[in-house]
Motif scaffolding. Structure first.
Motif, PDB file in Angstrom:
ATOM      1  N   ALA A 314       0.824  -1.213   0.000  1.00  0.00           N
ATOM      2  CA  ALA A 314       0.000   0.000   0.000  1.00  0.00           C
ATOM      3  C   ALA A 314       0.856   1.260   0.000  1.00  0.00           C
ATOM      4  N   GLU A 315       2.020   1.210   0.654  1.00  0.00           N
ATOM      5  CA  GLU A 315       2.902   2.383   0.688  1.00  0.00           C
ATOM      6  C   GLU A 315       3.390   2.747  -0.704  1.00  0.00           C
ATOM      7  N   GLN A 316       3.666   1.734  -1.507  1.00  0.00           N
ATOM      8  CA  GLN A 316       4.137   1.961  -2.871  1.00  0.00           C
ATOM      9  C   GLN A 316       3.044   2.583  -3.737  1.00  0.00           C
ATOM     10  N   VAL A 317       1.841   2.048  -3.625  1.00  0.00           N
ATOM     11  CA  VAL A 317       0.718   2.583  -4.380  1.00  0.00           C
ATOM     12  C   VAL A 317       0.390   3.995  -3.901  1.00  0.00           C
ATOM     13  N   ALA A 318       0.501   4.212  -2.591  1.00  0.00           N
ATOM     14  CA  ALA A 318       0.189   5.526  -2.015  1.00  0.00           C
ATOM     15  C   ALA A 318       1.132   6.603  -2.555  1.00  0.00           C
ATOM     16  N   ASP A 319       2.388   6.253  -2.794  1.00  0.00           N
ATOM     17  CA  ASP A 319       3.335   7.220  -3.352  1.00  0.00           C
ATOM     18  C   ASP A 319       2.868   7.696  -4.727  1.00  0.00           C
ATOM     19  N   ALA A 320       2.416   6.745  -5.538  1.00  0.00           N
ATOM     20  CA  ALA A 320       1.925   7.097  -6.869  1.00  0.00           C
ATOM     21  C   ALA A 320       0.605   7.855  -6.777  1.00  0.00           C
ATOM     22  N   LEU A 321      -0.220   7.506  -5.796  1.00  0.00           N
ATOM     23  CA  LEU A 321      -1.492   8.193  -5.617  1.00  0.00           C
ATOM     24  C   LEU A 321      -1.267   9.640  -5.197  1.00  0.00           C
ATOM     25  N   LYS A 322      -0.252   9.888  -4.375  1.00  0.00           N
ATOM     26  CA  LYS A 322       0.032  11.260  -3.946  1.00  0.00           C
ATOM     27  C   LYS A 322       0.337  12.146  -5.142  1.00  0.00           C
ATOM     28  N   TRP A 323       1.050  11.595  -6.126  1.00  0.00           N
ATOM     29  CA  TRP A 323       1.351  12.367  -7.335  1.00  0.00           C
ATOM     30  C   TRP A 323       0.055  12.813  -8.005  1.00  0.00           C
ATOM     31  N   GLN A 324      -0.935  11.920  -8.032  1.00  0.00           N
ATOM     32  CA  GLN A 324      -2.216  12.265  -8.644  1.00  0.00           C
ATOM     33  C   GLN A 324      -2.913  13.377  -7.866  1.00  0.00           C
ATOM     34  N   PHE A 325      -2.898  13.278  -6.548  1.00  0.00           N
ATOM     35  CA  PHE A 325      -3.498  14.336  -5.730  1.00  0.00           C
ATOM     36  C   PHE A 325      -2.773  15.664  -5.932  1.00  0.00           C
ATOM     37  N   ASP A 326      -1.451  15.586  -6.066  1.00  0.00           N
ATOM     38  CA  ASP A 326      -0.671  16.811  -6.288  1.00  0.00           C
ATOM     39  C   ASP A 326      -1.098  17.496  -7.582  1.00  0.00           C
ATOM     40  N   GLN A 327      -1.390  16.697  -8.616  1.00  0.00           N
ATOM     41  CA  GLN A 327      -1.824  17.270  -9.886  1.00  0.00           C
ATOM     42  C   GLN A 327      -3.173  17.970  -9.741  1.00  0.00           C
ATOM     43  N   LEU A 328      -3.983  17.505  -8.791  1.00  0.00           N
ATOM     44  CA  LEU A 328      -5.285  18.117  -8.550  1.00  0.00           C
ATOM     45  C   LEU A 328      -5.186  19.308  -7.607  1.00  0.00           C
ATOM     46  N   GLY A 329      -3.997  19.516  -7.055  1.00  0.00           N
ATOM     47  CA  GLY A 329      -3.820  20.611  -6.098  1.00  0.00           C
ATOM     48  C   GLY A 329      -4.423  20.314  -4.742  1.00  0.00           C
ATOM     49  N   VAL A 330      -4.521  19.029  -4.401  1.00  0.00           N
ATOM     50  CA  VAL A 330      -5.121  18.619  -3.133  1.00  0.00           C
ATOM     51  C   VAL A 330      -4.022  18.357  -2.107  1.00  0.00           C
ATOM     52  N   THR A 332      -2.868  16.512   0.838  1.00  0.00           N
ATOM     53  CA  THR A 332      -3.256  15.267   1.515  1.00  0.00           C
ATOM     54  C   THR A 332      -2.772  15.198   2.958  1.00  0.00           C
ATOM     55  N   SER A 333      -2.119  16.255   3.427  1.00  0.00           N
ATOM     56  CA  SER A 333      -1.677  16.263   4.825  1.00  0.00           C
ATOM     57  C   SER A 333      -2.830  16.594   5.761  1.00  0.00           C
ATOM     58  N   THR A 334      -3.979  16.958   5.184  1.00  0.00           N
ATOM     59  CA  THR A 334      -5.108  17.393   6.010  1.00  0.00           C
ATOM     60  C   THR A 334      -6.106  16.273   6.288  1.00  0.00           C
ATOM     61  N   GLY A 335      -5.758  15.061   5.932  1.00  0.00           N
ATOM     62  CA  GLY A 335      -6.713  13.971   6.094  1.00  0.00           C
ATOM     63  C   GLY A 335      -6.039  12.653   6.388  1.00  0.00           C
ATOM     64  N   PRO A 336      -6.718  11.561   6.099  1.00  0.00           N
ATOM     65  CA  PRO A 336      -6.198  10.222   6.428  1.00  0.00           C
ATOM     66  C   PRO A 336      -4.962   9.858   5.624  1.00  0.00           C
ATOM     67  N   ALA A 337      -4.240   8.864   6.122  1.00  0.00           N
ATOM     68  CA  ALA A 337      -3.064   8.361   5.409  1.00  0.00           C
ATOM     69  C   ALA A 337      -3.489   7.840   4.041  1.00  0.00           C
ATOM     70  N   LEU A 338      -2.668   8.075   3.035  1.00  0.00           N
ATOM     71  CA  LEU A 338      -3.016   7.631   1.685  1.00  0.00           C
ATOM     72  C   LEU A 338      -3.089   6.113   1.595  1.00  0.00           C
ATOM     73  N   THR A 339      -2.352   5.420   2.447  1.00  0.00           N
ATOM     74  CA  THR A 339      -2.446   3.950   2.451  1.00  0.00           C
ATOM     75  C   THR A 339      -3.866   3.505   2.792  1.00  0.00           C
ATOM     76  N   ALA A 340      -4.536   4.280   3.661  1.00  0.00           N
ATOM     77  CA  ALA A 340      -5.917   3.944   4.010  1.00  0.00           C
ATOM     78  C   ALA A 340      -6.846   4.139   2.814  1.00  0.00           C
ATOM     79  N   ILE A 341      -6.595   5.191   2.055  1.00  0.00           N
ATOM     80  CA  ILE A 341      -7.421   5.448   0.867  1.00  0.00           C
ATOM     81  C   ILE A 341      -7.230   4.335  -0.153  1.00  0.00           C
ATOM     82  N   VAL A 342      -5.995   3.882  -0.317  1.00  0.00           N
ATOM     83  CA  VAL A 342      -5.721   2.769  -1.240  1.00  0.00           C
ATOM     84  C   VAL A 342      -6.535   1.550  -0.818  1.00  0.00           C
ATOM     85  N   GLY A 343      -6.523   1.254   0.471  1.00  0.00           N
ATOM     86  CA  GLY A 343      -7.268   0.107   0.968  1.00  0.00           C
ATOM     87  C   GLY A 343      -8.769   0.237   0.750  1.00  0.00           C
ATOM     88  N   LEU A 344      -9.286   1.459   0.870  1.00  0.00           N
ATOM     89  CA  LEU A 344     -10.724   1.686   0.702  1.00  0.00           C
ATOM     90  C   LEU A 344     -11.172   1.677  -0.747  1.00  0.00           C
TER      91      LEU A 344
END
Length: 469
Positions: A314-330, A332-344
């Motif tokens: 999940a940590e590996q996928v979360a790193d790639a997911l953060k890049w996507q959030f960065d492109q959206l200008g979001v 992600t430090s204001t919410g849950p861990a990205l690993t949790a989002i990957v799991g959900l």
């Protein structure tokens, strides 16, 4: 023999799907044999070669994890060596100066085509002591008898009559070397043992073999990979999504999925579909590559991508997911861990881009509701259930999925209504829309105060709706 392969793109554009697959196959051949993989930039076309294209190729290779052992080499930095060898062939009478004008060559080709002949140089200057002029090119003196025969590692025995091959130009009138000559010199001097490339190069191979022999250089093994077709059976193009490999990163694909997909796009090992890079190195063989063209299938790529989103750490996928959030200008430090989002969310989407898009409510305020979901679920009848579940959730001291679910269940029982009467209005209130993972785990990833504030916003929406009715 130590195996040395190469990938030698021309930097006139991005690293496209076909080029990436060729690079992968070359890389696998080298790695399977414990050999070396060379990266060479064939930038002799100075007008079309650009630094941004070079950067795009390097970025694409790095993203795919196709690390090179030597290079990148640049042909424009080797012009002195090419000239030296052109001069050598001239001295040995294995090449000659051609003074034919552009007008003469064009007329010659037109006449050949009118006669139904294959256009080719007629050898006018080949043995003509009277040939002269202010400008000339240098042509390779191709053998006029016999055949060129090579055993293609994918296609088997291929033979060309030397009579079909004309005396190709190896140096232009300005002295710059041509593609076919540079390739030959580089493959020889870089010790390339196996040349894996597209089938569009098959006609170049006999010409290059003859030049290699003229230079007394060893002839490598050749393997020509078939083209990639679109889903409709036509040659892959931009309208099929045949874009640079970095566009797949941009669109939310993981490099592991792209590598797995490209490997299977023309190669197979039984019925196995999922391959790690380590398995590919162990199992890949050129003789198992299909001779026929392969059709690109976006659905298969999507299936593979979802598989890797679900099974990679999940940590590996979360790193790639953060890049996507960065492109959206979001942020992600204001919410849950990205690993949790990957799991959900991994089960619910095909790409990381989709995952980021549907997960914004975890990190951004809900300021409005999806029109269709609000119209259906944020009605006056939902006011009492929302007020009641708000009170139950506000009283919780243990903000977990279990306690949240218990509070929702308790509210439904107290009001004597079904779960849908509470769950759907609550989902729309908390997420802004009608789709989310299970409500208990979704709310557990949100701050309790945020959930209460969003319920208040939904109640205000209902009140405004009532007032305007």
């Amino acid at each position: 023999m130590s195996v040395v392969t190469r990938f030698a793109p021309s930097p006139t554009g991005y690293l496209h799907v076909g080029g990436a697959r060729t690079a992968l196959y070359s890389w696998l051949v080298a790695k399977a044999q414990g050999g070396e993989f060379v990266l060479r930039i064939e930038d002799t076309d100075r007008e079309r070669s650009t630094q941004p294209a070079i950067d795009a190729i390097l970025e694409g290779m790095e993203w795919l994890g196709l690390n090179w052992d030597r290079g990148p080499y640049y042909q424009t930095k080797r012009f002195d060596r090419y000239k030296e060898l052109v001069d050598q062939l001239l001295e040995e009478d294995k090449a000659y100066k051609c003074y034919c004008s552009t007008e003469r060559l064009e007329k010659m080709r037109e006449e050949q085509m009118e006669r139904g002949e294959k256009p080719r140089y007629d050898g006018h200057c080949r043995d003509n002591p009277n040939a002269s002029g202010d400008s000339y090119v240098i042509r390779f003196r191709n053998p006029q008898e016999g055949s060129v025969i090579f055993d293609d590692l994918i296609r088997g025995r291929i033979e060309f009559s030397n009579q079909e091959l004309d005396d190709l130009i190896i140096a232009r009138s300005d002295g710059t070397p041509t593609y076919n000559f540079c390739v030959v010199v580089d493959d020889w001097e870089m010790g390339i043992t196996h040349v894996v490339r597209g089938e569009d190069h098959i006609n170049n191979t006999p010409r290059q073999i003859n030049i290699l022999k003229a230079l007394n250089a060893p002839v490598p093994y050749y393997a020509h990979v078939s083209m990639i077709l679109g889903d409709d059976g036509k040659k892959l193009s931009k309208r099929h999504g045949a874009v640079g490999v970095m566009h797949y990163r941009d669109d939310g694909y993981l490099p592991e999925a792209v590598i797995n997909y490209l490997a299977r796009l023309g190669w197979s090992h039984g019925d196995q579909e999922i391959f790690s890079k380590e398995e590919l190195v162990k199992l890949f063989k050129l003789e198992d590559v299909n001779k026929a063209a392969s059709a690109f299938n976006t659905e298969k790529l999507n299936w593979l991508n979802q598989h890797y989103m679900k099974t990679l750490p999940a940590e590996q996928v979360a790193d790639a997911l953060k890049w996507q959030f960065d492109q959206l200008g979001v942020d992600t430090s204001t919410g849950p861990a990205l690993t949790a989002i990957v799991g959900l969310q991994a089960d619910r989407v095909k790409t990381l881009k989709e995952m980021a898009a549907i997960s914004r409510y975890f990190y951004e305020p809900v300021t409005e509701f999806e029109e269709k979901a609000a119209k259906k679920h944020l009605r006056p009848v939902a006011k009492e259930p929302l007020e009641a579940v708000k009170a139950s959730l506000s009283d919780l001291t243990d903000w977990t999925a279990e306690s949240i679910q218990a509070a929702i269940n308790g509210t439904a029982e107290a009001l004597g209504v079904g779960m849908g009467k509470i769950g759907m209005p609550l989902r729309v209130a908390a997420t802004g829309g009608g789709n989310s993972p299970s409500l208990d785990v979704t709310l557990a990833q949100l701050d309790k105060q945020k959930v209460v504030e969003r319920i208040d916003l939904a109640l205000a929406f209902i009140a405004e709706r009532e007032a305007s009715a």
